[in-house]
Design an enzyme around this catalytic site. Structure first.
Site, PDB file in Angstrom:
ATOM      1  N   ASP A  76       0.826  -1.206   0.000  1.00  0.00           N
ATOM      2  CA  ASP A  76       0.000   0.000   0.000  1.00  0.00           C
ATOM      3  C   ASP A  76       0.866   1.264   0.000  1.00  0.00           C
ATOM      4  O   ASP A  76       1.874   1.334   0.714  1.00  0.00           O
ATOM      5  CB  ASP A  76      -0.863  -0.032   1.274  1.00  0.00           C
ATOM      6  CG  ASP A  76      -1.843   1.117   1.360  1.00  0.00           C
ATOM      7  OD1 ASP A  76      -2.718   1.181   0.492  1.00  0.00           O
ATOM      8  OD2 ASP A  76      -1.737   1.943   2.286  1.00  0.00           O
ATOM      9  N   GLU A 117       1.197  -0.574  -5.113  1.00  0.00           N
ATOM     10  CA  GLU A 117       0.252   0.503  -5.420  1.00  0.00           C
ATOM     11  C   GLU A 117       1.091   1.678  -5.896  1.00  0.00           C
ATOM     12  O   GLU A 117       1.519   2.524  -5.118  1.00  0.00           O
ATOM     13  CB  GLU A 117      -0.561   0.900  -4.190  1.00  0.00           C
ATOM     14  CG  GLU A 117      -1.694   1.828  -4.593  1.00  0.00           C
ATOM     15  CD  GLU A 117      -2.211   2.755  -3.500  1.00  0.00           C
ATOM     16  OE1 GLU A 117      -3.196   3.450  -3.757  1.00  0.00           O
ATOM     17  OE2 GLU A 117      -1.625   2.802  -2.403  1.00  0.00           O
TER      18      GLU A 117
HETATM   19  C1  NOJ Z   1      -4.325   3.279  -0.594  1.00  0.00           C
HETATM   20  C2  NOJ Z   1      -5.502   2.386  -0.345  1.00  0.00           C
HETATM   21  O1  NOJ Z   1      -5.842   1.747  -1.549  1.00  0.00           O
HETATM   22  C3  NOJ Z   1      -6.604   3.275   0.180  1.00  0.00           C
HETATM   23  O2  NOJ Z   1      -7.831   2.613   0.223  1.00  0.00           O
HETATM   24  C4  NOJ Z   1      -6.175   3.766   1.544  1.00  0.00           C
HETATM   25  O3  NOJ Z   1      -7.148   4.671   2.024  1.00  0.00           O
HETATM   26  C5  NOJ Z   1      -4.827   4.483   1.474  1.00  0.00           C
HETATM   27  N1  NOJ Z   1      -3.860   3.789   0.675  1.00  0.00           N
HETATM   28  C6  NOJ Z   1      -4.237   4.632   2.847  1.00  0.00           C
HETATM   29  O4  NOJ Z   1      -3.782   3.404   3.325  1.00  0.00           O
END
Ligand code: NOJ
Length: 566
Positions: free
Chosen positions: A229, A289
């Site tokens: 993430d 991500e």
């Molecule tokens: C990216 C995640 O996909 C999202 O849902 C989240 O709110 C943020 N990172 C913070 O962890």
């Protein structure tokens, strides 16, 4: 040096790296790994299937649907965070990395899911929230307790610039300043997301070690990899240099800024390499991500020596407005020539569903099939989002009171939050779409009556059956896995077409990205097929299609996938 010492040294240098890669066995003569052939399916566990009927999905719910996923053709599931959490950010605020939130089940349920996955040949990927913890994590509770606590330096604490002044001008992407004052110790802590999500200090070796150990804990339990993430927010400039302002305001009404000093710092790559070293010990895969502005930035996440993420997600197509053959062709061409293994994504739990983004009101289902045909026939790995295969649409909250996602409350009405793309999976046309007998945590849209698994399974023309055929083709046709990417008809502004070429044959994919009928003619000689024979593999057309001597007639948003032989 004694002979035995020398031998030991030799064995260590030769065999350790080999052992480290022992489980990364190629699955084909091209040397591809399993994840290069796989279709990943993202599951938002709150919303997938509710086995105990309390209105919130759970791990046993997922386990009960492994047959469905297998039949669909999924090879791996990525479960968004299911660890203990106060759920401020619905799991992205983790209070214990090595357990399961009781709301979702137990560690035994998790093991049961992994074992069930193994039987179905479906691997399990977890979501690792690397940048921050919950403010309820024991590390942060201790960190906050005093300026000299053991974990103080596990987070980023700073004095204000002066009385009632923040340490600098950085902003949280979720609508507040990035600093919150802790009155007890009279210092500010940094959080790129909600104040309940304090950023870890990755410059502290103890943090790094603890986080690497978390990955070991789950690898040992049979996890096949992680989706990492928010990786680009891992490090910040230690001098806290102010970001420069940019023109305009963001969706929370704040002046924009260039996040040069708190995002995408070069140190991110050191952390990726360390996480990769551990992943390699277990033959596991790392998915990132990775929000990037261009293909060059994306390339960086693979690592200069291919020693960072195997699968940094290409999230760029999620930002394309509408359907433009030229835009997709240019982007996909550039990704393919970058020399890396692409990872295609068209939507996820933070983005308006692709069905809603592209729907034109007249051809919605055909467009959903076209988008599926696009990212599932390209060279690369593909990541689906649950419900795409049945054409789930966004169910955007109608009023601020209905909103669950905090950013929707903070930013209403410009930012309505992400509830719309997180609604319950639509299994049937019955009560709550068959997700739960209790009131689901988010409401089901009216379109669940027509767009659900049970109804679509019976309709040969449904989006679901199109996806099933598409994924079956991907598994059956080596050309779709191994073939190169060769764009054809490159000056057509309406129809995006390409070949995947492998050995003596090819698969041709033709996508009419326009709302009007198109006649398409092909010259495949430059691709090595001077007298091509076409045989249809899959179409979304409503009438029989055939390539005539004057070309192929493509109805609005038609998909034509054919085998090409010499
Ligand atoms: C990216 C995640 O996909 C999202 O849902 C989240 O709110 C943020 N990172 C913070 O962890």
């Amino acid at each position: 040096m004694k002979k035995t010492q020398l031998l030991a040294l030799l064995l260590a240098t030769v065999f350790v790296p080999l052992a480290a890669h022992a489980q990364q066995k190629p699955v084909d003569p091209a040397g591809h790994q399993w994840w290069q052939h796989a279709v990943f399916y993202e599951i938002y566990p709150r919303s997938f299937a509710d086995s105990n009927n309390n209105g919130i999905g759970d791990l046993n719910g997922i386990a009960q649907h492994l047959d469905y996923l297998k039949q669909l053709g999924v090879d791996a599931i990525w479960i968004t965070p299911c660890f203990p959490s106060p759920q401020v950010d619905f799991g992205y605020d983790v209070s214990d990395y090595e357990a399961i939130d009781p709301m979702y089940g137990t560690l035994a349920d998790f093991d049961h899911l992994v074992a069930g996955g193994k039987k179905h040949n479906i691997r399990v990927i977890l979501d690792f929230v690397v940048n921050h913890t919950s403010d309820q994590h024991k590390w942060f509770i201790d960190s906050k307790s005093s300026r000299t606590s053991e974990h103080r330096d596990w987070y980023i604490w700073r004095d204000g610039k002066g009385p009632n002044q923040l340490p600098n001008n950085w902003l949280s992407t979720f609508g507040s300043p990035a600093w919150t004052l802790d009155p007890k110790t009279n210092q500010y802590y940094y959080h790129y997301f909600y104040p309940e999500q304090p950023d870890l200090n990755w410059r502290n070796p103890a943090v790094e070690k603890a986080m690497l150990d978390v990955t070991r804990f789950w690898y040992k339990r049979g996890v096949a990899g992680f989706r990492l993430d928010a990786v680009d927010t891992l490090y910040e400039d230690p001098n806290l240099t102010d970001n420069l302002p940019l023109p305009g305001t963001d969706k929370f009404g704040r002046p924009n800024q260039d996040e040069k000093y708190n995002k995408k710092l070069p140190e991110v790559h050191d952390a990726m390499r360390k996480l990769r070293t551990v992943a390699n010990e277990y033959g596991s895969v790392l998915i990132g991500e990775t929000w990037t502005a261009n293909v060059a930035q994306l390339k960086d996440y693979y690592g200069a020596k291919n020693d960072e993420l195997q699968m940094p997600m290409d999230l760029m197509m999620t930002g394309f407005k509408g359907l433009s053959a030229n835009e997709y062709r240019a982007h996909i061409g550039e990704v393919n020539s970058s020399g890396q293994w692409p990872v295609w994504v068209i939507t996820n739990h933070d983005i308006v569903r692709s069905y809603t983004r592209y729907a034109d009101g007249a051809h919605n289902d055909d467009i959903a099939k076209l988008m599926g045909a696009l990212y599932l026939t390209l060279r690369g790995s593909a990541i689906m989002y649950y419900g795409e295969e049945i054409g789930m649409e966004n169910n955007i909250p109608k009023s601020r009171d209905e909103v669950q996602d905090p950013i929707g409350k903070i930013g209403w009405p410009i930012e309505k939050g992400r509830d719309g793309e997180r609604t319950p999976m639509q299994w049937t046309d019955g009560v709550n779409a068959g997700f739960s007998t209790a009131k689901p945590w988010l409401p089901v849209p009216a379109s669940a009556k027509t767009h659900n698994v049970e109804t679509e399974a019976k309709d040969p023309d449904s989006i679901l059956n199109f996806y099933r055929q598409l994924l079956a083709l991907r598994h059956k046709e080596p050309t779709l896995l191994e073939g190169d990417y060769f764009a054809i008809n490159e000056d057509d502004p309406n129809v995006f077409a390409y070949l995947r070429r492998y050995k003596d044959e090819a698969i041709m994919v033709v996508l009419n990205m326009s709302a009007t009928q198109q006649k398409v003619q092909f010259n495949l000689a430059p691709a090595g097929f001077s007298a091509p024979k076409l045989s249809l593999l899959l179409t979304n057309a409503h009438a029989p299609v055939a390539a005539a001597s004057d070309g192929l007639t493509m109805q609005p948003f038609a998909v034509f996938i054919a085998k090409v032989t010499k």
